[in-house]
Structure formats: structure tokens, C-alpha cells
Design an enzyme around this catalytic site. Structure first.
Site, PDB file in Angstrom:
ATOM      1  N   ARG A 244       0.907  -1.378  -0.159  1.00 51.12           N
ATOM      2  CA  ARG A 244       0.037  -0.104  -0.029  1.00 51.12           C
ATOM      3  C   ARG A 244       0.751   1.274   0.067  1.00 51.12           C
ATOM      4  NH1 ARG A 244      -5.150  -0.217   1.978  1.00 51.12           N
ATOM      5  NH2 ARG A 244      -4.402  -1.915   3.171  1.00 51.12           N
ATOM      6  N   CYS A 309     -26.253  -4.463  -8.468  1.00 50.40           N
ATOM      7  CA  CYS A 309     -27.608  -4.606  -8.053  1.00 50.40           C
ATOM      8  C   CYS A 309     -27.276  -5.124  -6.443  1.00 50.40           C
ATOM      9  CB  CYS A 309     -28.304  -5.794  -8.694  1.00 50.40           C
ATOM     10  SG  CYS A 309     -28.498  -5.285 -10.520  1.00 50.40           S
TER      11      CYS A 309
HETATM   12  N1  LLP Z   1       3.187  -9.028   3.234  1.00 49.16           N
HETATM   13  C1  LLP Z   1       2.268  -9.944   3.244  1.00 49.16           C
HETATM   14  C2  LLP Z   1       2.717 -11.210   3.760  1.00 49.16           C
HETATM   15  C3  LLP Z   1       1.086  -9.579   3.223  1.00 49.16           C
HETATM   16  O1  LLP Z   1      -0.027 -10.451   3.220  1.00 49.16           O
HETATM   17  C4  LLP Z   1       0.677  -8.381   2.669  1.00 49.16           C
HETATM   18  C5  LLP Z   1      -0.803  -7.768   2.473  1.00 49.16           C
HETATM   19  C6  LLP Z   1       1.685  -7.344   2.750  1.00 49.16           C
HETATM   20  C7  LLP Z   1       3.013  -7.901   2.719  1.00 49.16           C
HETATM   21  C8  LLP Z   1       1.502  -6.056   2.269  1.00 49.16           C
HETATM   22  O2  LLP Z   1       0.816  -5.191   2.914  1.00 49.16           O
HETATM   23  P1  LLP Z   1       0.370  -3.646   2.812  1.00 49.16           P
HETATM   24  O3  LLP Z   1       1.951  -3.061   2.715  1.00 49.16           O
HETATM   25  O4  LLP Z   1      -0.114  -3.477   1.353  1.00 49.16           O
HETATM   26  O5  LLP Z   1      -0.425  -3.311   3.739  1.00 49.16           O
HETATM   27  N2  LLP Z   1      -7.062  -6.083   0.183  1.00 49.16           N
HETATM   28  C9  LLP Z   1      -6.754  -5.239   1.702  1.00 49.16           C
HETATM   29  C10 LLP Z   1      -5.512  -5.370   2.197  1.00 49.16           C
HETATM   30  C11 LLP Z   1      -5.030  -6.993   2.326  1.00 49.16           C
HETATM   31  C12 LLP Z   1      -3.565  -6.913   2.503  1.00 49.16           C
HETATM   32  C13 LLP Z   1      -3.170  -8.445   2.507  1.00 49.16           C
HETATM   33  N3  LLP Z   1      -1.721  -8.781   2.879  1.00 49.16           N
HETATM   34  C14 LLP Z   1      -7.370  -3.793   1.550  1.00 49.16           C
HETATM   35  O6  LLP Z   1      -7.765  -3.316   0.441  1.00 49.16           O
HETATM   36  O7  LLP Z   1      -6.797  -2.935   2.144  1.00 49.16           O
END
Ligand code: LLP
Length: 383
Positions: A244, A309
Site C-alpha cells: 500500500r 444490484c
Molecule cells: N506481506 C504480506 C505477507 C502480506 O500479506 C501483505 C498484504 C503485504 C506484505 C503488504 O501489505 P501492505 O503494505 O500493502 O499493507 N485487500 C486489503 C489489504 C490486504 C493486505 C493483505 N496482505 C485492502 O484493500 O486494504
């Protein structure tokens, strides 16, 4: 947003239509570079799941960044983008034996998330086996995004760690890395300090080269560094897996208002099928008017709804985009670079949106819009 950004987004919507995702590759690289500058010598492994746009992956690979992948398809995408194996980190609580063996043989750092996965990796042979732990750290975030709590399915429990290290030692090996990922969309750096302290202490006991602090941070980078540095001053030992924080603010979803229900709904041509985060996590994304449309009745706070929907198909609430955000208006939904396009679906017969990228001030298409033919290509029954 500044005028040139606005002009570029309007140009993109004009050329390829809406809904359209646009990712600024230079902005994403600058975000990734900020991690690299803050942590000299560390492996900055971009979490592919956040946004697997092919042009983005290619650019990050060219710039020498690493990739965190889950599953064989993301592993292939990282390899196709040109990532070298020494810069790939493989995670996955459900990773099967064949995938683990392939990833290990290919030279990636492969994290075991359970004793059983560790056994499969040891059987598979040579390679860099890391241990992903469940650190029992509950960080403040949406419950769907908290992965570090003791009860979560992720990682080897702390009380299983001695057994994991023993099994590696019996095979004449040591963990290539100790790591954890405590969750996502975490704005407080504090829990990362706690994680660093825990992992540094454990790593000292068992001759571990690398410490992987995972991804998940969504706050200012200097606060993260301040929290971690006292526990792990040697940044070259670190692996981080940001998703992110690299792409969220580098991406927009462009959508046009199709209809107006005077009782408070602007109906857009994008919805939960293009951006599910507001519906799934109650996430809020900023919305900006790029091009005016028809006039709107005055004085209402508008809900930006999608065409799906389902009553929960809402992109944003309490919007005031001015008196010209009626039919035909072009809107940019911000902070959409992470987990937007990546989570798009075909529900309601939706064709997944096109994706464009900005690089060096120019905008180009990186993935065309899905077609009906794409959608029916897997069907084994005629029409
Ligand atoms: N490493 C692992 C093992 C992970 O499972 C994830 C994200 C990351 C790194 C990266 O995390 P970030 O820096 O992006 O927070 N769909 C959700 C987010 C799910 C994240 C899953 N794992 C949303 O839209 O907020």
C-alpha cells in the site's frame, strides 16, 4: 491535485473510457525509493498483491526492487517482469508442496508458515527457507486486515519456533530469515517497533541472517524507522514487504456519473466490482471532480453509488462535488492504487476495467479493458 495531473487523467479517460485505473509509475517508484533510502542495503520487496499492473512490475524490477509474492501466479508475474530470484520473497499460508518446491528451487526466499510447510520445504531440497512467525501482536486496523494476532491463521506460533529451528538444524540448516506480517493499513508505527524487538531477540538466538518485518504500514516512513531502528540498527539485514505505501497514493480510479437519483445518489459507471474497499472494509477514498457534467439539484450531500444490484454498492458518502457533478461528470477516486484494480471482479457481468500508467509525463495503456470474449473464453458450453 495539480493542473497537469488533472489534464493527464482527463486525457486518459477520453482515450480509453471509464471506468479506468491510472497508476503513476514515477510516483510509485519514488515511494519505493523512500523505503530504500531509509533502509540502506535492505531488500524492499513490493507486495505484488497490492497492484500487479504489468508495467508497474516491470518498472520496479528495472529499478532493482524486490517482490513479495503469494502463490504460483504472482511468482510467475514477478519472474516475467524480470525480477531476479534473490529478490523474491514467497509467502502463503495455503502454499502447496509443489509451489513451495518450485519457488525454493528457483532461488527465492521461501517462508514456511507452518511446521508442515517447513517439512515440505526440507523435503524439497536446497534453497533459502525462512520462517514466518505469528508474533501475537494485534495492531489497530480493520479486523479483516489484522494478521498478527495469536488467533489468526498466519505463521508459525512462537511456541513452535524451537521445534522449527530444530527441524532445520537436523537437516544441517538454519533459517534464512525470521519474519512476520502483522496486518495491513496500520497507521501507528508502534507495533512495528514491538515486532522488531521480538524478531531481533529471536534472531540473535539462532544465527539468522535476515529479518523480515513484512508490509502493512500506512503512516509516515520516518515514524516507522524511528520505531524499528533502536532494535535493528543494521538495515542491511532487513527485508520489508510494502504494498500500500508504494502504490496507494499513486493510483486513481476514473469514473463517470451515469445517472442521478435526486434522492441523493450519484450513480457512477464504477462500483464495488471495480473498488470493493469501501464496501468490504468501510474504507474512505477521496473523490474529486475532474470534468463537469449536468447540473445537480442543490444542497444535498451525495452518495456515490455504483451500478451493481446491491444496496451496499457504495463508493463514497456525504460528497459535495459542487453543482456540476451531474450526469456525464468525470470523477477521480484517489488513494486507489493499492487493492483497487487488484480486487476487481466480474460480478453482475462486469468486464474488468482497463489500466493505464503515467511515466515521464506520458500516459499509456498497460492492460486493455476485459472483453466479453475474455469472459467466455473458459466456457465449455456453447453460447
Ligand atoms: N506481506 C504480506 C505477507 C502480506 O500479506 C501483505 C498484504 C503485504 C506484505 C503488504 O501489505 P501492505 O503494505 O500493502 O499493507 N485487500 C486489503 C489489504 C490486504 C493486505 C493483505 N496482505 C485492502 O484493500 O486494504
Amino acid at each position: 491535485m495539480d493542473e497537469s495531473r488533472r489534464a493527464t487523467l482527463i486525457e486518459a479517460a477520453g482515450r480509453w473510457g471509464t471506468p479506468l485505473y491510472v497508476t503513476d509509475l514515477d510516483a510509485a517508484v519514488a515511494n519505493a525509493q523512500a523505503w530504500r533510502d531509509a533502509l540502506p542495503g535492505a531488500l524492499v520487496a513490493y507486495a505484488v498483491k497490492a497492484n500487479p499492473d504489468p508495467a508497474l512490475l516491470r518498472r520496479l524490477a528495472d529499478e532493482g526492487f524486490g517482490f513479495e509474492v503469494v502463490g504460483p501466479v504472482e511468482l510467475s508475474l514477478a519472474r516475467r517482469a524480470g525480477a531476479t530470484s534473490d529478490r523474491i520473497v514467497v509467502n502463503g499460508v495455503g502454499a502447496g508442496d509443489a509451489h513451495l518446491a518450485d519457488a525454493l528451487a528457483g532461488g527465492a526466499l521461501v517462508n514456511a508458515e507452518s511446521l508442515s510447510a517447513l517439512d515440505a520445504l526440507l523435503l524439497a531440497g536446497k534453497g533459502r527457507i525462512g520462517l514466518r512467525l505469528n508474533p501475537s501482536i494485534a495492531a489497530a486496523t480493520h479486523p479483516h486486515l489484522a494478521t498478527g494476532a495469536a488467533a489468526s491463521k498466519f505463521g508459525i506460533a512462537l511456541d513452535e519456533l524451537p521445534e522449527a529451528v530444530h527441524r532445520l538444524a537436523r537437516a544441517g540448516r538454519a533459517p534464512a530469515s525470521l519474519g512476520a506480517h502483522i496486518g495491513s493499513d496500520i497507521h501507528d508505527a508502534g507495533p512495528f517497533g514491538g515486532l522488531a524487538e521480538l524478531l531481533a531477540g529471536l534472531a540473535a538466538k539462532s544465527d539468522v541472517a535476515q529479518i523480515d518485518l513484512g508490509g502493512g504500514y500506512a503512516g509516515p516512513l520516518d515514524a516507522w524507522v524511528d520505531a524499528v531502528a533502536p532494535h535493528i540498527p543494521e538495515t542491511e539485514r532487513l527485508v520489508v514487504e510494502p504494498g500500500r505505501s508504494i502504490v496507494a497514493d499513486a493510483g486513481w480510479l476514473l469514473t463517470r456519473v451515469v445517472r442521478v437519483q435526486a434522492r441523493g445518489h450519484l450513480i457512477a459507471d464504477a462500483g464495488m466490482t471495480e473498488l470493493v474497499r469501501p464496501m468490504l472494509y468501510g474504507a474512505t477514498h477521496p473523490v474529486e471532480l475532474l470534468e463537469p457534467g449536468a447540473g445537480l439539484p442543490r444542497g444535498e450531500a451525495w452518495t456515490l453509488s455504483g451500478p451493481i444490484c446491491e444496496a451496499g454498492d457504495i463508493l463514497a458518502r456525504n460528497l459535495d462535488l459542487g453543482p456540476t457533478a451531474g450526469e456525464g461528470a468525470l470523477l477521480a477516486i484517489g488513494q486507489a492504487g493499492a487493492y483497487g484494480a487488484a480486487m476487481a471482479s466480474n460480478y453482475n457481468g462486469r468486464l474488468r476495467p482497463a489500466q493505464a500508467v503515467i511515466e515521464g509525463g506520458e500516459v499509456r495503456l498497460s492492460r486493455r479493458r476485459e472483453t466479453l470474449e475474455d469472459l467466455t473464453a473458459r466456457d465449455l458450453t456453447e453460447g
